[in-house]
Design a protein around this motif. Structure first.
Motif, mmCIF file in Angstrom:
data_model
loop_
_atom_site.group_PDB
_atom_site.id
_atom_site.type_symbol
_atom_site.label_atom_id
_atom_site.label_comp_id
_atom_site.label_asym_id
_atom_site.label_seq_id
_atom_site.Cartn_x
_atom_site.Cartn_y
_atom_site.Cartn_z
ATOM 1 N N ALA A 1 49.823 -49.965 52.072
ATOM 2 C CA ALA A 1 51.130 -49.827 52.490
ATOM 3 C C ALA A 1 52.287 -50.658 51.907
ATOM 4 C CB ALA A 1 51.274 -49.496 53.944
ATOM 5 N N GLU A 2 51.706 -51.862 51.569
ATOM 6 C CA GLU A 2 52.754 -52.982 50.891
ATOM 7 C C GLU A 2 52.548 -53.042 49.377
ATOM 8 O OE1 GLU A 2 51.468 -56.073 53.681
ATOM 9 O OE2 GLU A 2 52.493 -55.053 55.257
ATOM 10 N N THR A 3 52.186 -51.882 48.747
ATOM 11 C CA THR A 3 51.826 -51.991 47.419
ATOM 12 C C THR A 3 53.449 -52.386 46.538
ATOM 13 O OG1 THR A 3 50.096 -50.532 47.291
ATOM 14 C CG2 THR A 3 51.211 -50.735 45.183
ATOM 15 N N PHE B 1 47.681 -62.288 46.926
ATOM 16 C CA PHE B 1 46.913 -62.189 48.074
ATOM 17 C C PHE B 1 47.999 -62.215 49.250
ATOM 18 C CE2 PHE B 1 43.630 -64.678 45.367
ATOM 19 C CZ PHE B 1 43.259 -63.522 44.629
ATOM 20 N N HIS B 2 47.613 -61.335 50.061
ATOM 21 C CA HIS B 2 48.563 -61.382 51.504
ATOM 22 C C HIS B 2 47.525 -61.399 52.546
ATOM 23 C CE1 HIS B 2 51.303 -59.811 54.394
ATOM 24 N NE2 HIS B 2 50.569 -58.768 54.628
ATOM 25 N N VAL B 3 47.850 -62.162 53.624
ATOM 26 C CA VAL B 3 47.104 -62.405 54.685
ATOM 27 C C VAL B 3 47.968 -62.681 55.863
ATOM 28 C CG1 VAL B 3 44.987 -63.199 53.607
ATOM 29 C CG2 VAL B 3 46.712 -64.935 54.537
ATOM 30 N N HIS B 4 47.481 -62.281 57.136
ATOM 31 C CA HIS B 4 48.134 -62.682 58.175
ATOM 32 C C HIS B 4 47.248 -63.770 59.117
ATOM 33 C CE1 HIS B 4 49.739 -58.420 58.920
ATOM 34 N NE2 HIS B 4 49.819 -58.508 57.566
ATOM 35 N N THR B 5 47.896 -64.673 59.478
ATOM 36 C CA THR B 5 47.178 -65.884 60.287
ATOM 37 C C THR B 5 48.126 -66.113 61.453
ATOM 38 O OG1 THR B 5 48.068 -67.687 59.037
ATOM 39 C CG2 THR B 5 46.111 -66.564 58.150
ATOM 40 N N SER C 1 44.371 -55.871 58.701
ATOM 41 C CA SER C 1 45.614 -56.473 57.995
ATOM 42 C C SER C 1 45.144 -57.085 56.722
ATOM 43 C CB SER C 1 46.290 -57.409 58.974
ATOM 44 O OG SER C 1 45.445 -58.802 59.053
ATOM 45 N N GLY C 2 46.276 -57.533 56.003
ATOM 46 C CA GLY C 2 45.878 -58.024 54.583
ATOM 47 C C GLY C 2 45.850 -57.032 53.629
ATOM 48 N N ASN C 3 46.213 -57.663 52.334
ATOM 49 C CA ASN C 3 45.827 -56.842 51.048
ATOM 50 C C ASN C 3 45.864 -57.780 49.827
ATOM 51 O OD1 ASN C 3 49.147 -56.702 50.859
ATOM 52 N ND2 ASN C 3 48.948 -55.359 52.555
ATOM 53 N N LEU C 4 45.082 -57.441 48.884
ATOM 54 C CA LEU C 4 44.808 -58.087 47.669
ATOM 55 C C LEU C 4 44.886 -57.279 46.536
ATOM 56 C CD1 LEU C 4 41.189 -59.376 48.707
ATOM 57 C CD2 LEU C 4 43.485 -60.625 49.193
ATOM 58 N N ASN D 1 56.796 -63.258 61.231
ATOM 59 C CA ASN D 1 56.125 -62.756 62.207
ATOM 60 C C ASN D 1 55.056 -61.630 61.721
ATOM 61 O OD1 ASN D 1 55.763 -63.905 64.577
ATOM 62 N ND2 ASN D 1 57.783 -63.043 65.422
ATOM 63 N N HIS D 2 54.617 -61.762 60.313
ATOM 64 C CA HIS D 2 53.822 -61.019 59.476
ATOM 65 C C HIS D 2 52.901 -61.567 58.850
ATOM 66 C CE1 HIS D 2 53.841 -56.994 56.805
ATOM 67 N NE2 HIS D 2 52.509 -57.778 56.768
ATOM 68 N N GLY D 3 53.174 -62.207 57.845
ATOM 69 C CA GLY D 3 52.113 -62.912 56.870
ATOM 70 C C GLY D 3 52.868 -63.547 55.740
#
Ligand code: MRU
Ligand code: ZN
Length: 213
Positions: free
Chosen positions: A85-87, A103-107, A32-35, A176-178
């Motif tokens: 996928a979340e571009t 910055f995208h993260v799931h915690t 998960s996550g994208n930067l 429920n995602h990030g």
């Protein structure tokens, strides 16, 4: 718009460093996550950014980790790599804010807090020193962090970003995602991301304390 090779290399190196740093905290579970970081000049209708490629293990460093895309999320150079996928969400945030990095993260804490306040559509935070990380200096500042629904179709989420953005709050949570956190550059986006995560844990634990748990 032409991007110089050295601008691209600088962007990829910056992403590599931040990716390693956030991976060491366990902030990219299960790929998960994208930067992303923006490169070159900015025009809301035409811009380029470097972004993580989709579905990869973000805790390892490989030559296939990043690619350049334009404001439509289309690769600007011939490549077999697929952008995140979340571009489209990154693209929309750049278009609306002119940010330099996202910055995208799931915690666990950003997921728990998003569920707690999902119906309310924003997470209230009051009087915590780390609010200053957003350059909000009032004593006892009160902020709201927006929460959007987590639709399966990314364009549906991207379409909600414009109305959800609160100008002084550099982040949006998906339920429920990030979280997506941004800033003028990587340094600022990382500071914002760390502040959000601190605040989410704080609010969540306070909620339990108030319930006597
Ligand atoms: C493997 S679960 C996470 C994904 O569904 C997605 O939310 C995510 O953050 C990573 O997608 P990616 O396409 O690798 O950028
Ligand atoms: Zn995600």
């Amino acid at each position: 718009m032409s991007i110089l090779l050295e601008e691209k290399q600088r962007a990829f190196a910056e992403l590599r460093d931040i990716k390693a740093n956030l991976a060491a905290r366990g902030w990219f579970p299960a790929t998960s996550g994208n930067l992303s970081v923006r490169v070159g000049s900015f025009d809301p209708e035409q811009f380029t950014f470097a972004i993580t490629s989709s579905g990869r293990d973000k805790s390892v460093q490989t030559p296939e980790d990043f690619l350049l895309v334009n404001e439509k999320g289309v690769a600007t150079e011939a490549t077999s790599l697929k952008p995140s996928a979340e571009t489209l969400i990154h693209s929309e945030i750049y278009r609306l804010t002119g940010a330099g990095a996202i910055f995208h993260v799931h915690t666990i804490f950003n997921n728990l807090i998003s569920e707690l306040y999902g119906e309310r559509k924003s997470i209230p935070v009051k009087g915590v020193e780390l609010i200053k990380a957003f350059n909000i200096w009032e004593e006892d500042a009160q902020i709201e962090i927006p929460v959007l629904p987590n639709y399966a179709e990314i364009p549906r989420i991207a379409a909600l970003v414009e109305d959800a953005i609160i100008p002084r709050i550099p982040g949006i949570v998906l339920r429920n995602h990030g979280i997506y956190a941004w800033g003028a550059n990587s340094f600022e986006a990382k500071r914002h991301l760390e502040a959000f995560e601190f605040l989410f844990e704080y609010v969540y634990r306070s909620h339990l304390l108030n319930k006597g748990l």
